[in-house]
Structures are given as C-alpha cells and as structure tokens.
Design a protein around this motif. Structure first.
Motif, short mmCIF file in Angstrom:
data_model
loop_
_atom_site.label_atom_id
_atom_site.label_comp_id
_atom_site.label_asym_id
_atom_site.label_seq_id
_atom_site.Cartn_x
_atom_site.Cartn_y
_atom_site.Cartn_z
N GLY A 31 0.80 -1.22 0.00
CA GLY A 31 0.00 0.00 0.00
C GLY A 31 0.83 1.27 0.00
O GLY A 31 0.30 2.35 -0.12
N THR A 32 2.13 1.15 0.15
CA THR A 32 2.94 2.35 0.26
C THR A 32 3.32 2.85 -1.13
O THR A 32 3.93 2.12 -1.90
CB THR A 32 4.22 2.05 1.03
N PRO A 42 0.39 5.72 4.19
CA PRO A 42 -1.01 5.93 3.87
C PRO A 42 -1.78 4.63 4.10
O PRO A 42 -1.22 3.54 4.00
CB PRO A 42 -1.01 6.28 2.38
N ALA A 43 -3.09 4.79 4.38
CA ALA A 43 -3.90 3.60 4.60
C ALA A 43 -3.82 2.71 3.37
O ALA A 43 -4.02 3.16 2.25
CB ALA A 43 -5.34 4.00 4.86
N ALA A 44 -3.50 1.43 3.60
CA ALA A 44 -3.30 0.52 2.48
C ALA A 44 -4.56 0.41 1.63
O ALA A 44 -4.49 0.20 0.44
CB ALA A 44 -2.90 -0.86 3.00
N GLY A 45 -5.71 0.60 2.24
CA GLY A 45 -6.95 0.45 1.51
C GLY A 45 -7.15 1.49 0.43
O GLY A 45 -7.97 1.32 -0.45
N ARG A 46 -6.40 2.58 0.50
CA ARG A 46 -6.63 3.65 -0.48
C ARG A 46 -6.09 3.30 -1.85
O ARG A 46 -6.55 3.82 -2.85
CB ARG A 46 -6.01 4.94 0.02
N VAL A 47 -5.09 2.47 -1.92
CA VAL A 47 -4.58 2.05 -3.23
C VAL A 47 -5.36 0.81 -3.66
O VAL A 47 -5.36 -0.19 -2.94
CB VAL A 47 -3.08 1.73 -3.15
N PRO A 48 -6.03 0.88 -4.80
CA PRO A 48 -6.82 -0.29 -5.21
C PRO A 48 -5.92 -1.48 -5.48
O PRO A 48 -4.77 -1.31 -5.89
CB PRO A 48 -7.52 0.19 -6.48
N PRO A 49 -6.43 -2.67 -5.25
CA PRO A 49 -5.60 -3.83 -5.54
C PRO A 49 -5.31 -3.92 -7.03
O PRO A 49 -6.05 -3.38 -7.84
CB PRO A 49 -6.47 -5.01 -5.08
N PHE A 56 2.93 -5.07 -6.90
CA PHE A 56 2.36 -5.88 -7.98
C PHE A 56 3.44 -6.21 -9.01
O PHE A 56 3.49 -7.30 -9.56
CB PHE A 56 1.22 -5.11 -8.63
N TRP A 57 4.29 -5.22 -9.26
CA TRP A 57 5.34 -5.38 -10.27
C TRP A 57 6.57 -5.89 -9.56
O TRP A 57 7.09 -5.22 -8.69
CB TRP A 57 5.61 -4.05 -10.97
N ARG A 58 7.05 -7.06 -9.94
CA ARG A 58 8.05 -7.71 -9.10
C ARG A 58 9.40 -7.93 -9.74
O ARG A 58 10.29 -8.50 -9.12
CB ARG A 58 7.48 -9.04 -8.60
N SER A 59 9.57 -7.51 -11.01
CA SER A 59 10.88 -7.76 -11.61
C SER A 59 11.97 -7.00 -10.86
O SER A 59 11.88 -5.78 -10.71
CB SER A 59 10.90 -7.35 -13.07
#
Lengths: 468, 181
Positions: A31-32, A42-49, A56-59
C-alpha cells in the motif's frame, strides 16, 4: 523481458527482507506509494488492488539504471530517426507545390525546407536506408523501455497535481506518438496500407506531435538519467552475473519494486536480450538497403531478392501492370511532348535516341528504405531536352507527367538544380538494354539523390518552367 | 520532478514554472500539428494514435508478461520434479536463490522465443501474408516469408539448445563461477 511478475517462489516476508536489505522505512508493503518518506504510511486500503500497488510489479531488474540505459540508446537512435525523417521530407521538395507536396497545409512545420541537392548521388539512399533500418532495429529497445516503466502507468494516485496531470498527457502523446510513428512506418515499408489515410500526412504530422512530447520528456528526464549513468556503473553491471544480480535500492522514481522476485536474468543479460533482438532485426533487414550479394540476407524484408536476371533485373517499386499501364500506352504510337511556354516539341522514341546520349551510374532509393546499387542509365540529358524548346542557358525546373492514369506518383516536379545536373537524364536504356516496361519504358526520369517515386516512369510530357 | 516546487502558485502546480512553460509549448506544437493530422478520418486517426498506446500497455505487455510467467512456472515445476540434485549433480549452483544457474535456464527458451516473436511483430504483414498486392507491385513472390520466419525460429531454438547442451556437459568445476546470462 527478464521479469518474473508476481512470482510465488518461497521467500521471506517481503517487508522484513526489504528492510533488512535497504534499511528501515522502505518497502513496508503493497500500500505504500513509491517514494513515500519514511514514517508516512497511507492507509493501504486507499490504493486499489492490482497493478497500482507497487508490490504488484516484481521484476528485480526494473529501476532507474536500466530505464536510463535504454533511454540513452533511444535518445541517440530516435534523434537519428527524426533527423533522417525530416531530411526525407525535404528530399521530396514539397516547396514546389502539388503534386510533390503531400502536406499542403504544413504551414510553419516546413520551416527548415531547402533545395534538395543532387550530390552525393547516394544521399537519399543513405538517409532513408538509415531511417527505415534503424527504425526497425530500435523496436526491441522501444518495447524494453516501455516495459521498464510500466509501473508508472498505474501509479497511484493517478493525478497528484496539475503538473503531474499535464505530464501524463504529455506521456500519452509520447508513447502514442512513438507507437503511431513506428506502426505507420513499418506498415508502409511493407506496402500494408491499413492505416487511416495517406502515409505522408500521417507520418509527418504524427512525427511533429511526437517530437514535441519527446523534447519535453528528454528535458525532464535527462538530469536523472545523467546522474544515474555516470560513475562507471555500466562496467560494473557488465561484470555482474545472474547470481549476483540485486534489485536497485528503492528511490523516488517509483520504478523499483518493494517486493522483488528472485531474478531470472541479469541486467547485462536483459540488455543482451534486447541487443540480440535488435541485431536479429538488423540482420534480416539491412540487406535490402545495402544491395549486392547482401540483398539476399534480408530474409524478412520486402525487397530482398532481385525480380529476375538480366539488365532490368533490379528492384521495382510498382510494376506497369500494378498501376494500369496498357500495352497501347507504351507502344510505337507513344510520343514525348516537351513544352516551355508556347514552344513545344513532340518526339518519338527513335528521335530521342538520335539526341546526344549520356550515361550516368545512379541508384534507385525508395522512401520504404530499400534501394538498388548504381545502375547504368543512358539517354538524353534533361538540359538537352530543355534546349529543344529554347532554354539553352540555365534551364528552370521541369514538371514530368506519366502515361500512368491512376496512383499517387504519376507526376513530379524537379527543381532547377536537379534539371541542370549533367547526370539527370530522360533514361531510355539501362545497363546496356532498353528499359523494361516495369522500369518505365519507353522513357523515365533519373536524377541523382532523388527519391525513387520522383524518378517518374513512362514519361509522356515534360513542361519546363512549370511546377504542376 | 517536484524538487524545485516553491511556495504559492508553484507548490499548487507541483513543479517549477519552467516545467509548465515547456509542457505548454509542446502542447501548442501538438495542437498545431494535431489539427493538420486530423484532416480526414478523425476517428480513425485518434483511434490509431491513442489505441496504439492502449493496445501496447493493456494487451501486448500483459500478454507477454503472462506468457513469460507461464514459462517460468513450467521451468520451476520441472526443476522441482527432477529435484535440484537430480542426475547426480549435487551443486550449490543449482539451489534456487543461491545461484542463478537453475533459474537462468529459462533463458534458453526465453531468448530464442523473444527474438522470433519480435521478428514476427515487425514483419507480420509479410510473414502472415497480409499484403495481397505485394507480388503485383514488386514482381516478387510473396510466399517466401512464412517459411523463412519458421526456419529462422527453428535455427534460433536449435542454437539455444546447443548452448544449453554445451553448458550442461561442461565440467562441473567450471560452473561454480559460470555467470549465467
């Protein structure tokens, strides 16, 4: 391209490992937002999954260094594409008006136009061969660059400020413009006219939209790229194998993942992959512009074989049949009309052959990037034909018209510097034989450094002192 | 980008005034060229311009990312089934996370597949026979490209297989410092 997005391989909890490696305050979780200063969470819930979450991007390869290297290659390569593209536009002499000018409402966008020279005779062969071949070879670099910055597309919040909003619009023009230019160029080079309109205005005006966004992007990003690339990191990366490949330290660019997957390719390996793609494209393309024995090496390029043996067995842009030339158009009844003002001369092919004949070794070079080696053209000089209608000293430009009744390049204007060049001919023969129908029999224009389509084939009328 | 933002209007804008001037200048050029670009098939041109970016970002990139992940999953499963010590080659380099050798093997498929697909992406109209007037225009046979692309693809995979074979058969001690990819 080197990524292992959302890999599920066993590894320590993301937050703990990242803190251990990069110090506290970074990579707390999905969420950061990237670049959040330590302590702000910031509240993790504010960033949509989904892709907006940095994790999400892991390379592990993504980061300012890889993006900067690819950006530096594109800066050099795209600049060369822009310069050669603008030169190609000038080579058509659009200043002479229709039909040369395919973009009559260009206004100030033609500010730099100049009289296209006839020396060196291979000039257009070089500039346009570089334009198309380099464009083809840069495709993997462009794709890699877009891959390297994809997390930014989904950055959250989507609009942070007015400046951020404007920059995102500019980036849409940059990416859309780049892909539009590459797509129209590659399709046109393959005669695949599926784009929405005539190639010339699309590729030219699209280029100016791209150039505007490109200059802004370079100006904004060059300080960061310069800081990232200086200091000999390239040499270090070229010595770093997969086993020692590490994610870049988190920073404010938002490119470095806070949750890196184990690497499956090193950074040098990923650059090698892109380079191998470019080299492969170069290998299956360049031969159509180099010609000679190398033509056949252009395995996938459109003009990779000679159409046949013999003196006329060199590349054809459009055959006589393709543009509707009928046998009676180029039969014994064919005549050439030469005009200047109210003076007129009408000549048969036999009469043209009785004029002083000259030979010039000149290539055919096409906007599609392919070209031929020098061919031995022979026929009367354009200056000789001008003299037939009273223009003995310093003849003006000429407007050449073909018997071809449809198609966009059935006539073209030539400037006076082109007419006056002693190598500019109304060619009747090539490589010791009569022209073939596909190469413009009974007579065609051949002018040094002229774009191929302006070397009008099946010429039936020459009007000196007229541009259209 | 925002480092130089100052108080007042600058902080509301979010960047330096120079940023604003440059962006506006570029938008003015975009407008000047855009009006000219959009003479004709407005919808078609807008679709091509914006659509090319969307097609790449929302379709092509997710597609090849998914394909790459599938490939990695397959490679990992095979590695797990055979076990890292299969074939009597007990070596630290084969431990995932210890050394890149095990993980790097996926590149022997990835590299030829990438090159082959990028060749197809660039030359697909000719390779897939989409240019119906090619022969009529150029006097050349249009049928050669599909077979050539397949042969190039075959050659790339064979070359990659040879590289993998050489690496696998190479004396074990040299693998300790083998920098995979």
């Amino acid at each position: 391209m080197g990524s292992s997005e959302r890999s599920r391989s066993p590894r320590p909890a993301p937050g703990r490992r990242d803190r251990a490696r990069h110090g506290p305050g970074q990579g707390e979780g999905e969420g950061t937002p990237p670049g959040a200063p330590p302590g702000t969470r910031p509240a993790a819930g504010r960033v949509p999954p989904g892709p907006s979450r940095p994790g999400f991007w892991r390379s592990p390869l993504r980061g300012p260094w890889l993006t900067s290297v690819l950006g530096a290659v594109l800066l050099a390569g795209v600049t060369a594409l822009i310069v050669t593209g603008l030169l190609s536009y000038a080579a058509y002499n659009p200043g002479l008006g229709t039909p040369n000018d395919k973009t009559p409402d260009k206004g100030w966008l033609g500010f730099y136009l100049f009289a296209w020279p006839t020396d060196p005779p291979w000039l257009y062969r070089l500039t346009q061969g570089v334009h198309v071949t380099l464009g083809v070879a840069l495709v993997p670099v462009l794709l890699a660059k877009l891959w390297s910055v994809i997390p930014k597309l989904f950055a959250w919040p989507p609009l942070r400020s007015l400046s951020h909003a404007l920059e995102r619009v500019s980036l849409l023009l940059l990416v859309g413009g780049a892909l539009f230019e590459f797509a129209t160029g590659l399709l046109n080079a393959q005669l695949h006219y599926i784009f929405p309109g005539s190639f010339y205005p699309l590729h030219f005006y699209g280029a100016w939209i791209f150039i505007g966004a490109f200059v802004v992007h370079v100006a904004f990003r060059i300080p960061l790229a310069w800081r990232t690339l200086r200091g000999g990191r390239l040499r270090a990366e070229l010595r770093t194998p997969l086993a020692r490949t590490e994610p870049e330290p988190p920073d404010e660019t938002g490119l470095v993942t806070p949750r890196p997957a184990p690497p499956t390719i090193s950074r040098r390996g990923s650059l090698g992959l892109v380079g191998a793609g470019s080299l492969a494209l170069l290998a299956v393309t360049a031969g159509q512009s180099i010609g000679g024995p190398l033509r056949e090496t252009a395995l996938l390029a459109p003009h990779n074989r000679d159409p046949g043996p013999g003196p006329n067995g060199f590349q054809i842009n459009k055959t006589a049949a393709a543009v509707g030339i009928r046998a009676r158009d180029i039969s014994d009844r064919w005549r050439l009309t030469v005009r200047s003002g109210d003076r007129e001369a009408v000549l048969s092919r036999a009469e043209l052959l009785e004029l002083p004949q000259h030979t010039a070794a000149l290539p055919i070079a096409c906007v599609e990037g392919w070209s031929t080696e020098d061919q031995q053209w022979s026929g009367p000089r354009l200056t000789t034909l001008a003299a037939l209608v009273g223009l003995r000293e310093r003849p003006p430009g000429v407007f050449a018209e073909s018997v071809q009744r449809r198609g966009s390049f059935r006539s073209a204007a030539l400037r006076e510097n082109q007419v006056r060049d002693p190598r500019s001919l109304l060619a009747l023969r090539v490589n010791g034989a009569d022209l073939s129908a596909d190469h413009g029999f009974p007579a065609r224009i051949i002018v040094p450094a002229n774009p191929g389509v302006h070397n009008t084939k099946w010429v039936t009328r020459l009007t000196f002192g007229a541009e259209s | 980008m925002n480092a130089r933002s100052s108080r007042g209007a600058g902080s509301r804008y979010g960047a330096s005034p120079l940023h604003l001037l440059l962006v506006l200048a570029s938008f003015a050029l975009t407008g000047y060229a855009g009006i000219r670009l959009l003479q004709g098939d407005v919808l078609g041109i807008v679709l091509w311009f914006a659509g090319s970016a969307l097609l790449h970002d929302l379709l092509l990139l997710p597609l090849y990312t998914a394909a790459d992940r599938t490939l990695q999953t397959l490679a990992r499963r095979r590695h797990a089934r055979r076990g890292p010590h299969a074939g009597g080659e007990v070596h630290a380099a084969d431990e995932p996370g210890q050394d890149g050798h095990g993980r790097g093997r996926v590149n022997y498929v990835r590299v030829p597949a990438f090159i082959s697909l990028v060749l197809l992406l660039v030359w697909y109209p000719l390779v897939l026979g989409r240019v119906h007037h090619y022969t009529a225009y150029t006097g050349l046979d249009a049928g050669v490209f599909w077979g050539r692309w397949l042969l190039v693809t075959a050659a790339l995979f064979v070359l990659s297989a040879l590289c993998l074979a050489v690496r696998t058969l190479r004396p074990r001690r040299r693998r300790a410092d083998a920098g995979t990819a």
